[in-house]
Design an enzyme around this catalytic site. Structure first.
Site, PDB file in Angstrom:
ATOM      1  N   ASP A 113       0.890  -1.129   0.052  1.00 17.33           N
ATOM      2  CA  ASP A 113      -0.021  -0.137   0.030  1.00 17.33           C
ATOM      3  C   ASP A 113       0.827   1.280   0.077  1.00 17.33           C
ATOM      4  OD1 ASP A 113      -2.206  -1.634   0.102  1.00 17.33           O
ATOM      5  OD2 ASP A 113      -2.348  -1.306   2.366  1.00 17.33           O
TER       6      ASP A 113
HETATM    7  N1  URA Z   1      -1.358  -6.155   3.709  1.00 16.94           N
HETATM    8  C1  URA Z   1      -1.994  -4.804   3.819  1.00 16.94           C
HETATM    9  O1  URA Z   1      -2.912  -4.530   4.394  1.00 16.94           O
HETATM   10  N2  URA Z   1      -1.406  -3.796   2.982  1.00 16.94           N
HETATM   11  C2  URA Z   1      -0.122  -3.974   2.431  1.00 16.94           C
HETATM   12  O2  URA Z   1       0.658  -3.410   1.838  1.00 16.94           O
HETATM   13  C3  URA Z   1       0.255  -5.534   2.443  1.00 16.94           C
HETATM   14  C4  URA Z   1      -0.414  -6.467   3.151  1.00 16.94           C
END
Ligand code: URA
Length: 255
Positions: A113
Site C-alpha cells: 500500500d
Molecule cells: N497487507 C496490507 O494491508 N497492506 C499491504 O501493503 C500489504 C499487506
C-alpha cells in the site's frame, strides 16, 4: 549458429519464437518446417534446432527477431508515501521514481500500500512472478505491524484460526512483539497470500486498526542492508533459490 556447445545448450527455436511473441509454439513449428526461419543465415527446415536468442541472429521471413530483454530481479526497500506502480503519476510519487537507474523494464511482484513500507521484489520474469504471487503457492510474507491498542492472546488466536472478510476467509500467524504504551503495540504477522489490504483488514476485524505496516520478509528475502528508498539486484544464488522454490511449488501442486 554459435558454437557446438551452444547448439546443445540453447533453447528450442519454436520456444524462442513463441516467447518473442511471433506465434504460438505450434504455429512456430509450422513456420520452421515451411523454411521461413533462419539462424545465422542458414534456413532451418526441421524441428529440434536450438539457438541462443541473445547471441544468434534469428530471422523470420527475412526479418530479425527482436532480442528478448535480459531477465532482471531486484529488491526495493519501499518507503511510506510511494505508490506501488511503475507509471509516473503527477499526483503522488510512485516507486518508478526510486528505480530511475534501472534500464530494464521490471514490474512489482504483488504490491504494498501507499502508506506501507519494506521489502518489494521486482522482475520482468513473468513466470516466476506469477508463481510467487499466486495464492495457491502460499509464499510467506512477514510484517511488523503497529496496531492501535493491545490485542489479547485470544484475539491473535482468532486471527490464526481464520476470520471471515468480505472476499472470503483469511488467516494469519500473529505474535506480540512489543507493547509501546497503553495505546499501541507492535505485532509480527505472517500471511501466505497477497490479497488487497489483507493485513489491515485482518487487524481491523479483531478491533485493532493498523497504524504502521512494514514488510520485513518476502519468502526468504529481507531488506537487510537496504536503506528505505534504495534497491539492489538479487545475487545469482538468490535468483536460483527463488527459481528452485517456484519450480518445487509448481510441481507439488501438480501432484
Ligand atoms: N497487507 C496490507 O494491508 N497492506 C499491504 O501493503 C500489504 C499487506
Amino acid at each position: 549458429m554459435g558454437s557446438k556447445s551452444l547448439e546443445k545448450e540453447g533453447i528450442r527455436l519454436q520456444k524462442i519464437l513463441s516467447q518473442a511473441g511471433v506465434a504460438s509454439r505450434r504455429k512456430a513449428e509450422e513456420m520452421i518446417l515451411e523454411g521461413r526461419v533462419s539462424v545465422n543465415g542458414q534456413v532451418v527446415g526441421s524441428l529440434g534446432t536450438k539457438a541462443d536468442p541473445l547471441r544468434d541472429k534469428i530471422k523470420v521471413d527475412g526479418k530479425p527477431l527482436r532480442k528478448p530483454e535480459p531477465k532482471a530481479y531486484l529488491l526495493l526497500n519501499k518507503p511510506r508515501g510511494y505508490l506501488t506502480s511503475m507509471a509516473v503519476e503527477e499526483e503522488r510519487p510512485t516507486i518508478a521514481q526510486l528505480l530511475k537507474g534501472v534500464k530494464v523494464r521490471v514490474f512489482p511482484v504483488g504490491r504494498l500500500d501507499y502508506d506501507a513500507e519494506g521489502v518489494l521484489l521486482l522482475t520482468n520474469d513473468g513466470e516466476l512472478a506469477l508463481t510467487l504471487s499466486h495464492p495457491r503457492y502460499e509464499i510467506p510474507r512477514r510484517y511488523l505491524v503497529k496496531v492501535r491498542g493491545i490485542p489479547s492472546p485470544d484475539r491473535l488466536k482468532e486471527m490464526k484460526r481464520g476470520l471471515r472478510l468480505e472476499d472470503g476467509w483469511a488467516s494469519a500467524l500473529a505474535t506480540m512483539k512489543e507493547v509501546t504504551d497503553q495505546d499501541n503495540s507492535w505485532l509480527e504477522i505472517t500471511v501466505r497470500e497477497g490479497r488487497n489490504h489483507l493485513v489491515k483488514r485482518l487487524c481491523q476485524r479483531i478491533g485493532h486498526p493498523v497504524q504502521r505496516l512494514k514488510r520485513i520478509q518476502y519468502s526468504f528475502l529481507t531488506a537487510e542492508g537496504l536503506k528505505p528508498g534504495t534497491y539492489r539486484f538479487l545475487t545469482s544464488e538468490e535468483i536460483q533459490r527463488l527459481q528452485e522454490l517456484a519450480s518445487r511449488k509448481r510441481k507439488l501442486t501438480k501432484a
